[in-house]
Design an enzyme around this catalytic site. Structure first.
Site, short mmCIF file in Angstrom:
data_model
loop_
_atom_site.label_atom_id
_atom_site.label_comp_id
_atom_site.label_asym_id
_atom_site.label_seq_id
_atom_site.Cartn_x
_atom_site.Cartn_y
_atom_site.Cartn_z
N GLU A 201 0.89 -1.00 0.11
CA GLU A 201 -0.21 0.00 -0.10
C GLU A 201 0.98 1.02 -0.05
OE1 GLU A 201 -2.70 0.47 3.29
OE2 GLU A 201 -3.54 -1.48 2.90
N GLU B 294 -13.59 5.92 0.33
CA GLU B 294 -14.62 4.83 1.05
C GLU B 294 -14.77 5.74 2.56
OE1 GLU B 294 -12.28 0.71 1.46
OE2 GLU B 294 -10.77 2.21 0.30
N LYS C 23 -14.46 4.25 6.10
CA LYS C 23 -13.32 4.17 6.79
C LYS C 23 -12.86 5.38 7.90
CE LYS C 23 -9.19 3.09 4.94
NZ LYS C 23 -8.99 1.90 5.59
N GLU D 219 -8.72 9.36 5.95
CA GLU D 219 -8.86 7.83 5.51
C GLU D 219 -9.72 7.82 4.52
OE1 GLU D 219 -7.03 5.29 6.31
OE2 GLU D 219 -5.66 6.16 7.81
#
Ligand code: NAG
Ligand code: NAG
Ligand code: NAG
Ligand code: NAG
Ligand code: NAG
Length: 584
Positions: free
Chosen positions: A277, A354, A357, A365
């Site tokens: 990531e 998202e 998150k 996030e």
């Protein structure tokens, strides 16, 4: 100069050009997280991946719908055995086998699963499972062996960068004491034994956000100035914080004295460190208690610093960083200062913003996505390379004739298109070894997907990011006027061209190509326009001998650029085309 036997491959002892595989450099994929209640359905996600040229994804589970939708797409997939299944996989080989059968073997090879991540950031997210991590990896690997899949599917585990106790300077890199000997050492031995690689979740963004007073933003974004940052111990110079993080990881592995590194010397790259990531948020603020952060070295001034760090979360910075990652990998420039030949696979975090998150809509996030949930790009990026990674391979004049000749023969014997530099062919002129070598090297380089290793030729070549003057593309040609024909013939031909389909607007007074106001310049413009518009057909650049075809971009006269294509008005720059390869 006579270039003889360009096609003959000599068994040259003077030059050892190592064969390489274009797959060697690395793959840039995307992490497909699904912690959002407004994300598109799997079928449309797969369409989006294909449309965007994304060829590799990392999943945070082994969701059946997703794996089925990815079948027969050619997209490679890293699946994950989630942390909550890890204890069972460690304790019981048959449980690991069941998981592999249901979540890997059931889909492979239609779905190109190439890796299993066993857990995610276990040292941070599931501390009590730390002792089970390597046994679980080992059981999953054994299950793959039993199913005959261990060659195709590698086992690793994404670790948070906080697994390192020290990361600056990179040469001081070492793993945390509580995991170094007990977990990392057996893990690295396992990765090495199974031909796998370490995977690290590495976020220059969070390092910068913790210490914006000590770290330069450009350096975190991967585009440091030429000075860079020097590791005082090794003298290695870093232009990218990601490289420093990777090298800290390599040094940490080396300190564990894995079997291979002691046998082959400290420079061996086994196992490689890949990036499971990395990414940069386009908005929001970093919040405490979110993702594991690198330990800050300073103290004090926390609030002020957090604010400065928060400002780094922007569309412009996210675009710069993620395009940097894409470009690094696509250009094959994946080595680090300590391991210049290292491969690097990267999964960009993440595909979508998202909304489930982190800690609310203003938490960074929720802003790591390349796409909004409605499938609109948050900013421009290009996984196919395109203009982002346009690059060329050129011959190094200082290499000397003997080395250039040997390398030229190697390139022509290994897939470069050297027909175009034969006598009479479009790129024969200029007939010099240097020009022919550049042509052949570049052809080889483009045909191998612009992998950096495809432009080495034992040091006789190097990569440039601006199209070199005089690059010959046999598929692009121009028609120019022959001054020697004389003004009277040129003028007659000019009038003919303008009356028969050439676009002559640009050479009227006030037009972009009126200057220089000479018959030969205007004739070149009109002849070329006629030639391009007639599809460069045979005889369309004749003009009773007043025109000739050239394969090198004509010199720009004033501001006027002769278009290399029909109908396109290019008045400022020559479009760089490189040599197209089938994959581009
Ligand atoms: C690890 O801790 C979690 C809670 O943090 C718990 O749910 C889980 O059962 C524990 N697992 C083991 C193997 O102890
Ligand atoms: C150059 O970059 C380094 C690292 O990013 C930074 O520390 C240094 O201050 C920069 N130097 C200049 C002159 O900008
Ligand atoms: C998609 O969502 C983003 C963010 O909410 C918005 O700015 C954009 O206009 C949307 N695009 C379309 C096509 O609806
Ligand atoms: C060109 O070759 C010379 C001599 O081998 C070398 O010193 C130089 O670094 C090379 N230049 C590039 C740009 O690679
Ligand atoms: C030129 O075009 C032909 C046909 O379109 C293609 O096969 C060939 O690869 C091209 N060559 C280059 C160097 O782009």
């Amino acid at each position: 100069m006579a270039l003889t036997n360009v096609f003959v491959v000599l068994l040259s002892t003077a030059l050892a050009v190592l064969p390489f595989s274009p797959a060697d450099a690395g793959v840039v994929g995307v992490s497909y997280g699904r912690l959002g209640n407004d994300l598109p359905g799997t079928a449309s996600v797969v369409k989006l991946l294909k449309k965007s040229g994304i060829t590799s994804v990392r999943l945070y589970d082994a969701n059946s719908k997703v794996l089925k939708a990815l079948a027969n797409t050619g997209i490679t997939v890293m699946v994950m055995l989630p942390n909550d299944k890890l204890a069972a996989a460690a304790a019981d080989p048959s449980s690991a086998r069941r998981w592999v059968r249901r979540n890997v073997a059931a889909y492979y090879p239609a779905t190109q699963i190439h890796a299993v991540a066993v857990g995610n950031e276990v040292f941070e997210e599931a501390k009590n499972l730390t002792g089970q991590l390597v046994p679980a990896m080992s059981n999953v690997h054994d299950a793959l062996v039993k199913l005959g899949l261990d060659g195709a599917v590698k086992v690793s585990t994404p670790i948070a960068f906080t697994a390192l106790q020290e990361s600056w300077p990179p040469s001081a890199g070492r793993f945390r004491d509580d995991i170094a000997r007990s977990v990392m050492k057996p893990m690295i031995d396992f990765l090495e034994r199974t031909g796998s690689y370490l995977t690290v979740n590495a976020y220059p963004f969070f390092a910068y956000a913790e210490e914006p007073d000590k770290i330069s933003l450009d350096y975190a974004l991967g585009n440091s100035n030429a000075t860079g940052v020097r590791d005082p111990v090794t003298g290695l110079v870093y232009h990218s914080l990601l490289d420093a993080q990777l090298d800290a990881t390599y040094f940490a592995m080396e300190k564990l004295g894995t079997s291979r590194s002691s046998a082959r010397g400290p420079k061996s790259v086994a196992p490689a460190a890949h990036v499971s990531e990395s990414g940069w948020p386009s908005g929001g603020k970093p919040k405490r208690g979110g993702r594991p952060r690198p330990r800050p070295r300073g103290g004090g001034r926390r609030l002020e610093l957090e604010q400065a760090g928060g400002e780094a979360a922007s569309v412009a910075n996210a675009q710069a960083y993620n395009n940097y990652l894409i470009k690094r990998v696509l250009s094959g420039d994946t080595g680090t200062p300590y391991h210049p030949d290292a491969d690097m696979d990267v999964y960009i975090f993440s595909l979508f913003n998202e909304n489930q998150k982190g800690d609310g809509a203003d938490d960074v996030e929720q802003h790591f996505g390349l796409f909004y949930p409605n499938r609109t790009k948050v900013y421009e990026f290009d996984f196919r390379g395109g203009a982002l990674v346009a690059s060329w391979c050129v011959a190094n004049a200082s290499a000397g004739d003997a080395r250039l000749q040997a390398a030229l023969e190697y390139a022509c014997g290994h897939g470069a298109d050297c027909g175009a530099i034969q006598p009479g062919a479009p790129c024969f002129e200029p007939d010099t070894r240097l020009a022919h070598a550049s042509y052949a090297f570049n052809s080889y380089y483009q045909r191998n997907g612009r992998a950096k290793a495809a432009c080495d030729f034992d040091g006789a070549a190097y990569v440039v990011y601006h199209e070199p003057a005089g690059t010959c593309d046999p598929n692009v040609s121009w028609c120019v006027a022959n001054a020697a024909a004389g003004d009277a013939r040129l003028l007659a031909a000019l009038n003919y061209a303008c009356a028969n389909g050439a676009d002559c607007g640009a050479i009227q007074p006030g037009g972009a190509c009126f200057e220089p106001n000479t018959v030969v310049a205007h004739a070149s413009y009109a002849f070329n326009s006629y030639y391009q518009r007639k599809g460069r057909g045979s005889g369309t650049c004749d003009f009773a001998g007043a025109g000739s075809v050239v394969y090198h971009a004509p010199k720009i006269i004033g501001k006027c650029v002769l278009p290399s294509k029909a109908w396109i008005q290019e008045t400022t720059t020559v479009k760089s085309r490189g040599f197209k390869t089938s994959s581009v």
